[in-house]
Scaffold this motif. Sequence first.
Motif, PDB file in Angstrom:
ATOM      1  N   ASP A   1       0.823  -1.209   0.153  1.00  0.00           N
ATOM      2  CA  ASP A   1       0.007  -0.121  -0.156  1.00  0.00           C
ATOM      3  C   ASP A   1       0.729   1.033  -0.013  1.00  0.00           C
ATOM      4  O   ASP A   1       1.171   1.560   1.227  1.00  0.00           O
ATOM      5  N   HIS A   2       0.747   2.377  -0.878  1.00  0.00           N
ATOM      6  CA  HIS A   2       1.703   3.239  -1.261  1.00  0.00           C
ATOM      7  C   HIS A   2       0.935   4.522  -0.455  1.00  0.00           C
ATOM      8  O   HIS A   2       1.547   5.649  -0.006  1.00  0.00           O
ATOM      9  N   THR A   3      -0.670   3.789   0.360  1.00  0.00           N
ATOM     10  CA  THR A   3      -0.706   5.239   1.282  1.00  0.00           C
ATOM     11  C   THR A   3      -0.183   4.746   2.585  1.00  0.00           C
ATOM     12  O   THR A   3      -0.363   6.340   3.229  1.00  0.00           O
ATOM     13  N   ILE A   4       0.669   4.480   3.234  1.00  0.00           N
ATOM     14  CA  ILE A   4       0.691   4.432   4.290  1.00  0.00           C
ATOM     15  C   ILE A   4       2.216   5.079   5.183  1.00  0.00           C
ATOM     16  O   ILE A   4       1.666   6.040   5.652  1.00  0.00           O
TER      17      ILE A   4
ATOM     18  N   ALA B   1       7.508   4.633  -3.624  1.00  0.00           N
ATOM     19  CA  ALA B   1       8.566   5.746  -5.075  1.00  0.00           C
ATOM     20  C   ALA B   1       8.065   4.175  -5.571  1.00  0.00           C
ATOM     21  O   ALA B   1       7.592   5.621  -6.932  1.00  0.00           O
ATOM     22  N   PHE B   2       7.565   3.445  -5.772  1.00  0.00           N
ATOM     23  CA  PHE B   2       7.261   3.346  -7.152  1.00  0.00           C
ATOM     24  C   PHE B   2       5.748   4.120  -7.443  1.00  0.00           C
ATOM     25  O   PHE B   2       5.842   4.578  -8.799  1.00  0.00           O
TER      26      PHE B   2
ATOM     27  N   SER C   1      10.435   8.630   1.611  1.00  0.00           N
ATOM     28  CA  SER C   1      11.918   9.359   1.524  1.00  0.00           C
ATOM     29  C   SER C   1      12.670   8.210   1.759  1.00  0.00           C
ATOM     30  O   SER C   1      12.773   7.316   1.593  1.00  0.00           O
ATOM     31  N   GLU C   2      13.935   9.151   0.337  1.00  0.00           N
ATOM     32  CA  GLU C   2      15.493   8.748   0.109  1.00  0.00           C
ATOM     33  C   GLU C   2      16.157   7.978   1.618  1.00  0.00           C
ATOM     34  O   GLU C   2      16.548   6.540   1.673  1.00  0.00           O
ATOM     35  N   GLU C   3      15.999   9.245   2.593  1.00  0.00           N
ATOM     36  CA  GLU C   3      16.629   8.061   3.706  1.00  0.00           C
ATOM     37  C   GLU C   3      16.077   7.346   4.224  1.00  0.00           C
ATOM     38  O   GLU C   3      16.691   5.978   4.897  1.00  0.00           O
ATOM     39  N   GLU C   4      14.787   7.368   4.506  1.00  0.00           N
ATOM     40  CA  GLU C   4      14.221   5.544   4.896  1.00  0.00           C
ATOM     41  C   GLU C   4      14.452   4.616   3.726  1.00  0.00           C
ATOM     42  O   GLU C   4      14.411   2.923   4.513  1.00  0.00           O
ATOM     43  N   LEU C   5      14.817   4.673   2.190  1.00  0.00           N
ATOM     44  CA  LEU C   5      14.792   3.613   1.824  1.00  0.00           C
ATOM     45  C   LEU C   5      16.441   3.345   2.043  1.00  0.00           C
ATOM     46  O   LEU C   5      16.706   2.015   1.891  1.00  0.00           O
ATOM     47  N   GLN C   6      17.416   4.293   2.215  1.00  0.00           N
ATOM     48  CA  GLN C   6      18.940   4.027   2.714  1.00  0.00           C
ATOM     49  C   GLN C   6      18.432   3.565   3.579  1.00  0.00           C
ATOM     50  O   GLN C   6      19.933   2.113   4.043  1.00  0.00           O
ATOM     51  N   THR C   7      18.545   3.682   4.429  1.00  0.00           N
ATOM     52  CA  THR C   7      18.317   3.478   6.018  1.00  0.00           C
ATOM     53  C   THR C   7      16.992   2.543   6.233  1.00  0.00           C
ATOM     54  O   THR C   7      15.628   3.278   6.784  1.00  0.00           O
TER      55      THR C   7
ATOM     56  N   PHE D   1       7.026  -0.224   2.763  1.00  0.00           N
ATOM     57  CA  PHE D   1       5.426   0.743   2.370  1.00  0.00           C
ATOM     58  C   PHE D   1       6.028   2.408   1.710  1.00  0.00           C
ATOM     59  O   PHE D   1       5.508   2.411   0.780  1.00  0.00           O
ATOM     60  N   VAL D   2       7.262   1.885   2.062  1.00  0.00           N
ATOM     61  CA  VAL D   2       7.904   3.524   1.395  1.00  0.00           C
ATOM     62  C   VAL D   2       8.340   2.776  -0.015  1.00  0.00           C
ATOM     63  O   VAL D   2       7.946   3.870  -0.960  1.00  0.00           O
TER      64      VAL D   2
END
Length: 684
Positions: free
Chosen positions: A271-274, A296-297, A278-284, A291-292
Amino acid sequence: MEEIGEHVAPSEAALSVEQAVAAAERLGYPVLVRSAFALGGLGSGFANNKDELTSLVTSAFAHTSQVLVDKSLKGWKEIEYEVVRDAYDNCVTVCNMENIDPLGIHTGESIVVAPSQTLNDHEYNMLRNTAIKVIRHLGIVGECNIQYALNPESEQYYIIEVNARLSRSSALASKATGYPLAYVAAKLGLGIPLPQLKNSVTNSTTANFEPSLDYCVVKVPRWDLSKFLRVSTKIGSSMKSVGEVMAIGRSFEEAFQKALRMVDENCVGFDHTIKPVSEEELQTPTDKRIFVLASAFRAGYTVDQLYELTKIDRWFLHKMKNIADHERLLETYNQDESAMPPEVMRKAKQLGFSDKQIALAVQSTELVVRKLRHDWSILPVVKQIDTVAAEWPAFTNYLYLTYHGTEDDLSFADQHVMVIGSGVYRIGSSVEFDWCAVGCITELRKMGYKTIMVNYNPETVSTDYDMCDRLYFDEISFEVVMDIYERENPEGVILSMGGQLPNNIAMSLHRQQCRILGTSPEFIDCAENRFKFSRMLDTIGISQPQWKELSDTESAVKFCEKVGYPCLVRPSYVLSGAAMNVAYGDSDLEKYLSSAVAVSKEHPVVISKFIQEAKEIDVDAVACDGVVMAIAVSEHVENAGVHSGDATLVTPPQDLNQKTIERIKMIVHAIGQELQSPDRSTCS
């Protein structure tokens, strides 16, 4: 390992901070710090420099006298094999698993898939042969778990660790394959050879036969970090998860979306609404990173961009993109779901979309989508787990639902009683509810009933396939339980053993004429719905603190100011006091109300005066037709305001006089009677 030509990650042991710093200088930063002889990555973490290392090592020495400093392999693939060996040197690799998250996240914190999906044949057999070589060299008799780091750019690998015992992954491997690892390991410990142990699923092959999977299994951990103030939501080498789920499907996407819903019944899938991008959260990574990725998709990130940010293998990212792309296609039928071609609906179900998820995409309702699906004969089929990919017939009914198939693997002639399990372990629901379900199944079988269990927690006894006549390892949701119910047509469904999760779908099942055994769904609703319950107590003359159903923030503030703070905010249909809070002022109230409404969207929130310095009493009772048959009174040591799951309880009570106990019993008898009197109920 060096004796047999195998490699472990460059590592040094240290007995002091100074030794650890010196080791890190030799190995080169970044490094991984681990406490020796610790479970769940206790005291571990990554250090990028001397200051971070000193802090980590100092805290690690609180748990142990020795730390291990390893060269960091962050970003490599993490692969696990479960291996068994008997005293006569027969070896079997039971299951191989691949972490979707790259190395750097503890395997207990990772999303895991079995069998591995991105290894080629050479890599698979290279690691399998190594696992057998290692277990033989170490002389292990029984079961062991071996973990690898595999370089995604080459075939270089390191052995991270070997657990010469059953591990956290063993339960998952057992349930994923149908191979009873603990049972077999116990027999091997007694000196019985593998070829003499019969495969209990087929009754024809032996335990010296490697399981073969014609399906995909996905494990997702469950975190409850929102319960704690100021806690870091970052996940890494030290475990924070409180439980895990396992989903079975015929495609990765199907099992993956099932698993996300199993972790949290309020989640509809990928679910993309949650969470926003955040690129920071994708990396860390955090507990919500998956859900990030969905966001992103949605925002147009490419697979290659996301690979560079997350190091999640591109194969998995492409599969996630398939889901995101199909969701966009569904949205083109916005508010006109009947115009959707049946093939689009069928493809959605094969990609793991739930009816509710499709309904959200087309702005319709779950029941409308369900009816449309039935009209088009888009129905799941029931498949058996047989450990041998259908080479031999299965004798146990270990089952799951899938939309990748044309016919069921079994018939539905017999009548059963269906018991709904408790789902994932979380704060407030653990092994106690599972044991209730197992006790219920055991008693039903003693009484001569055939039984069906529905549950999806690989760590539980209820999901052992020999505990019941039919085990559906699948979701506990209205959609799935109704699909099983319509196929099996059982004598009835028991909801009361599985805790909160089955109760939450009681009314939805009831509206579809599902036969619920025990307390009727209307009375379950009367007890669970705070407004109906408070109104019932008023009507039958049982005193309670002043209360009011929430209509808007302004009237809520007026009520609290009238009765005086502190006040208790209580949502309906929640577990372990989720979003229940004591408000001491207007700002508290506004903050807690938004949280409570989010948790219990479909149900009212009740605010009541909170009585401080009060004694809290717990009562457990069993009633038949409204008549209380047995009762147990427990007294809290702490004053009111500490959740009963966090409180110290004493039974029988030590500080209540007889008059108070009699009054308590009278109230329990009155409530029991009221919740079983349809002719004069105050609930409706």
